[in-house]
Each structure stands twice: as structure tokens, then as C-alpha cells.
Design an enzyme around this catalytic site. Structure first.
Site, PDB file in Angstrom:
ATOM      1  N   GLU A  71      -7.290   2.189  -7.160  1.00 46.13           N
ATOM      2  CA  GLU A  71      -6.101   2.972  -7.517  1.00 46.13           C
ATOM      3  C   GLU A  71      -5.518   2.558  -8.861  1.00 46.13           C
ATOM      4  O   GLU A  71      -5.124   3.413  -9.664  1.00 46.13           O
ATOM      5  CB  GLU A  71      -5.025   2.820  -6.430  1.00 46.13           C
ATOM      6  N   ASP A 122      -7.868   0.418  -2.327  1.00 47.27           N
ATOM      7  CA  ASP A 122      -6.415   0.447  -2.519  1.00 47.27           C
ATOM      8  C   ASP A 122      -5.928  -0.985  -2.290  1.00 47.27           C
ATOM      9  O   ASP A 122      -5.950  -1.489  -1.159  1.00 47.27           O
ATOM     10  CB  ASP A 122      -5.762   1.408  -1.517  1.00 47.27           C
ATOM     11  N   ILE A 167      -2.935  -2.479  -2.471  1.00 45.54           N
ATOM     12  CA  ILE A 167      -1.808  -2.512  -1.521  1.00 45.54           C
ATOM     13  C   ILE A 167      -1.538  -1.073  -1.115  1.00 45.54           C
ATOM     14  O   ILE A 167      -1.091  -0.265  -1.932  1.00 45.54           O
ATOM     15  CB  ILE A 167      -0.503  -3.095  -2.120  1.00 45.54           C
ATOM     16  N   ASP A 168      -1.818  -0.736   0.109  1.00 43.84           N
ATOM     17  CA  ASP A 168      -1.430   0.580   0.608  1.00 43.84           C
ATOM     18  C   ASP A 168      -0.124   0.381   1.368  1.00 43.84           C
ATOM     19  O   ASP A 168      -0.099  -0.241   2.432  1.00 43.84           O
ATOM     20  CB  ASP A 168      -2.510   1.176   1.519  1.00 43.84           C
ATOM     21  N   THR A 195       2.984   0.133  -0.951  1.00 46.37           N
ATOM     22  CA  THR A 195       3.714  -0.650  -1.961  1.00 46.37           C
ATOM     23  C   THR A 195       5.228  -0.568  -1.759  1.00 46.37           C
ATOM     24  O   THR A 195       5.947  -1.554  -1.956  1.00 46.37           O
ATOM     25  CB  THR A 195       3.326  -0.169  -3.379  1.00 46.37           C
ATOM     26  N   ASP A 216      -6.830   5.830  -0.204  1.00 45.59           N
ATOM     27  CA  ASP A 216      -5.956   5.718   0.975  1.00 45.59           C
ATOM     28  C   ASP A 216      -6.769   5.896   2.263  1.00 45.59           C
ATOM     29  O   ASP A 216      -6.388   5.396   3.318  1.00 45.59           O
ATOM     30  CB  ASP A 216      -4.890   6.826   0.977  1.00 45.59           C
TER      31      ASP A 216
HETATM   32  C1  IPD Z   1       1.084   5.455  -0.152  1.00 43.96           C
HETATM   33  C2  IPD Z   1       1.101   5.106   1.313  1.00 43.96           C
HETATM   34  C3  IPD Z   1       2.099   5.976   2.035  1.00 43.96           C
HETATM   35  C4  IPD Z   1       1.809   7.427   1.839  1.00 43.96           C
HETATM   36  C5  IPD Z   1       1.752   7.768   0.370  1.00 43.96           C
HETATM   37  C6  IPD Z   1       0.727   6.875  -0.326  1.00 43.96           C
HETATM   38  P1  IPD Z   1       0.596   3.477  -1.925  1.00 43.96           P
HETATM   39  O1  IPD Z   1       0.154   4.645  -0.855  1.00 43.96           O
HETATM   40  O2  IPD Z   1      -0.155   5.291   1.911  1.00 43.96           O
HETATM   41  O3  IPD Z   1       2.077   5.723   3.419  1.00 43.96           O
HETATM   42  O4  IPD Z   1       2.811   8.203   2.464  1.00 43.96           O
HETATM   43  O5  IPD Z   1       1.378   9.119   0.250  1.00 43.96           O
HETATM   44  O6  IPD Z   1       0.713   7.193  -1.701  1.00 43.96           O
HETATM   45  O7  IPD Z   1       1.194   4.183  -3.096  1.00 43.96           O
HETATM   46  O8  IPD Z   1       1.550   2.591  -1.245  1.00 43.96           O
HETATM   47  O9  IPD Z   1      -0.721   2.843  -2.236  1.00 43.96           O
HETATM   48 CA    CA Z   2      -2.210   4.149  -1.059  1.00 45.59          CA
HETATM   49 CA    CA Z   3      -1.677   1.355  -3.511  1.00 46.84          CA
END
Ligand code: IPD
Ligand code: CA
Ligand code: CA
Length: 284
Positions: free
Chosen positions: A77, A104, A106-107, A109, A232
Site C-alpha cells: 500500500e 498491507d 497496517i490494516d 491505521t 486489504d
Molecule cells: C482501511 C481499513 C478499514 C476500511 C477502509 C480501509 P487502512 O485500511 O481496512 O477497515 O474500512 O476502507 O481503507 O487504510 O487502515 O489500511
Molecule cells: Ca487497508
Molecule cells: Ca494500510
């Protein structure tokens, strides 16, 4: 988990242990940074956050992967410009690679920034576009979810099975509120409005990868969200299918790395779930 001989290898090196090692190392480091990140910036929208910890974790994973597999492609990402168009272009440029790591760092963040303990490291390996290894690691609970194509999915060494609910009425679903305010968020809201009255309840805990892992573990009956990216979903998609669940796009088409609008479930409720999403989209 596996007979050593069964682990997919290239040149004698095994993929899954490398994926696990990367996720565990990055996750442990991320945990030590909880509450002490020093830089916070916005990406695509006011809801799309990034810290130096996201970038550092991705670099750590990329370096480890490249040490073991210098000829593999890598899609992370933080190496991609923000926004859906740039994500699509980045995926197009690598999706046919023989081996592609989709990461990813950190999913979740937003959760990491607020100290809400629900975020994950998501690492997948695709072979010619098909995910063959998926690892999602939750450092706060020290839970490692691992799947290998055709070999099942495991958490804490136990084989996972998707849940048994047969109807939407008995289901616990999860969703997310996407960072894209123009298309994805309004679509998600329509699905939410349609599904809330029909199910037992809906959660939104802020990590798509971990929600997918929870579908695999039988803790959620299903998960949907519009506007997600390959990083994701790639690892979680294999966790769900290897646990007996189903993953499609929101119209019921089979999952591939380019799917952005996802519906994942225990399988039993899938058709009814997708029907509701399509009705809410106005496409059935
Ligand atoms: C997000 C998370 C979140 C989701 C967002 C994503 P990120 O990823 O998965 O749960 O609702 O659409 O963008 O930005 O924390 O890697
Ligand atoms: Ca994510
Ligand atoms: Ca992320």
C-alpha cells in the site's frame, strides 16, 4: 500445520514461513509503536491516514521478502499513490507476475492512531494472479491467521471453519466505512440500510483484513465493503475460502485480486447476502 514436504517452495525456500515471519516481526514492531507515532498525514481523504509506522513496517516486510525472494514482485500500500485509480494502475502493472507479494503493513491505521486495539498486518502471495498463501496477524491479541491454497486455514494452530448460520436473520455481519466519500461510502451506506433490519447485528471494527479473518474463524457470518484494495483483501480471501466460506464481489462474481467491492461469508448465507447488496445497489 503442514508436513514440511507440503509447503510450497521455490529454490528450496518456503513461502509460508517467510510470510509468517514478516507478519510477526512487523506486527511486534508496530505494537511497540502504539501511542508513540510521530508523524500523521492524510492521503486520499480526511479519513485516509498514514504514519511513519505504516511506512516503516512496509519497508521491513519488503526487505525481508526481497532477501528471500529477490525475483518476486511486490505490491504494498505505501508504495502506491493514494486513491482508487492509482491503486488500479499499480495492480495492473504487476498482476500477471509469476510471484507477487501483496501487503498491507497496517490494516486499520485509524485504530492504530487512536489506540483502538484492532488492526493487523496482511500479507498474501499470489502465483500468476491466484492467492496461494495468506497471513493476517493481529499483534494485540497475538493471533496469527494462516492459509495455504488447498491446505486449509489455521489460527493458533487450530484449523478454522466458517460459521454455520443458514439465514441472514441469524447472522452477525461486519462492514467498514470507506475512505472514498464519492463512490464507496454512499454505496456502503445503502447496503447498511438494507441489511441492518434483516440480520442479528452489524459490526464495524476498522480492519477489513481482520474482519475477513474473523469470517474465516467463524466469529462473523459475513463481511462486505465497497472500495477496498487488493492489499486489504488478498490474504483474507484465502483465509475465508480455505475455511469453507465464499468470497465474491458485491454482485456475486468470483474473487480476483482486482475486486474492490467485496462480499465474504460462511457460504450458507452468500446468495441471500449478495441479493440484498444488489437490490441496495439498484442492480438487480
Ligand atoms: C482501511 C481499513 C478499514 C476500511 C477502509 C480501509 P487502512 O485500511 O481496512 O477497515 O474500512 O476502507 O481503507 O487504510 O487502515 O489500511
Ligand atoms: Ca487497508
Ligand atoms: Ca494500510
Amino acid at each position: 500445520m503442514n508436513d514440511q514436504n507440503d509447503i510450497p517452495t521455490i529454490g528450496g525456500k518456503s513461502f509460508t514461513p517467510v510470510a509468517i515471519n514478516c507478519a510477526a516481526k512487523a506486527g511486534e514492531w508496530i505494537k511497540t509503536k502504539l501511542g508513540s507515532h510521530t508523524s500523521l498525514s492524510l492521503k486520499y481523504s480526511a479519513q485516509d491516514l498514514v504514519t511513519e509506522v505504516d511506512k516503516g513496517a512496509e519497508m521491513m516486510i519488503r526487505n525481508l521478502v526481497q532477501t528471500h525472494f529477490p525475483h518476486h514482485s511486490f505490491l504494498g500500500e505505501e508504495g502506491v499513490q493514494p486513491g482508487p485509480e492509482a491503486s488500479d494502475r499499480a495492480l495492473q502493472s504487476v498482476k500477471d507476475a509469476e510471484y507477487l507479494w501483496v501487503v498491507d503493513p497496517i490494516d486499520g491505521t485509524t485504530n492504530f492512531v487512536h489506540g483502538f486495539p484492532f488492526f493487523s498486518v496482511s500479507i498474501a502471495l499470489a502465483h500468476k494472479g491466484e492467492v496461494i498463501v495468506g497471513v493476517v496477524y493481529d499483534p494485540m491479541r497475538d493471533e496469527l491467521f494462516v492459509a495455504e491454497k488447498g491446505k486449509g486455514a489455521y489460527v493458533r494452530g487450530r484449523r478454522m471453519e466458517a460459521s454455520g448460520e443458514q439465514t441472514l436473520r441469524d447472522s452477525l455481519l461486519a462492514t467498514g466505512f470507506p475512505a472514498d466519500p464519492n463512490y464507496a461510502l454512499p454505496m456502503n451506506m445503502k447496503g447498511l440500510q438494507a441489511l441492518v433490519p434483516q440480520v442479528r447485528n452489524i459490526r464495524s471494527s476498522g480492519s477489513a483484513a481482520l474482519h475477513m479473518a474473523y469470517v474465516a474463524a467463524g466469529r462473523l457470518s459475513g463481511f462486505w465493503e465497497y472500495g477496498l484494495n487488493s492489499w486489504d483483501l488478498a490474504a483474507g480471501s484465502l483465509l475465508v475460502t480455505e475455511s469453507g466460506g465464499r468470497v465474491t464481489d458485491s454482485k456475486g462474481n468470483p474473487y480476483n485480486l482486482g475486486v474492490r467491492n467485496v462480499a465474504a461469508s460462511n457460504g450458507h448465507i452468500h446468495d441471500a447476502f449478495v441479493d440484498e447488496l444488489m437490490k441496495a445497489e439498484g442492480s438487480s
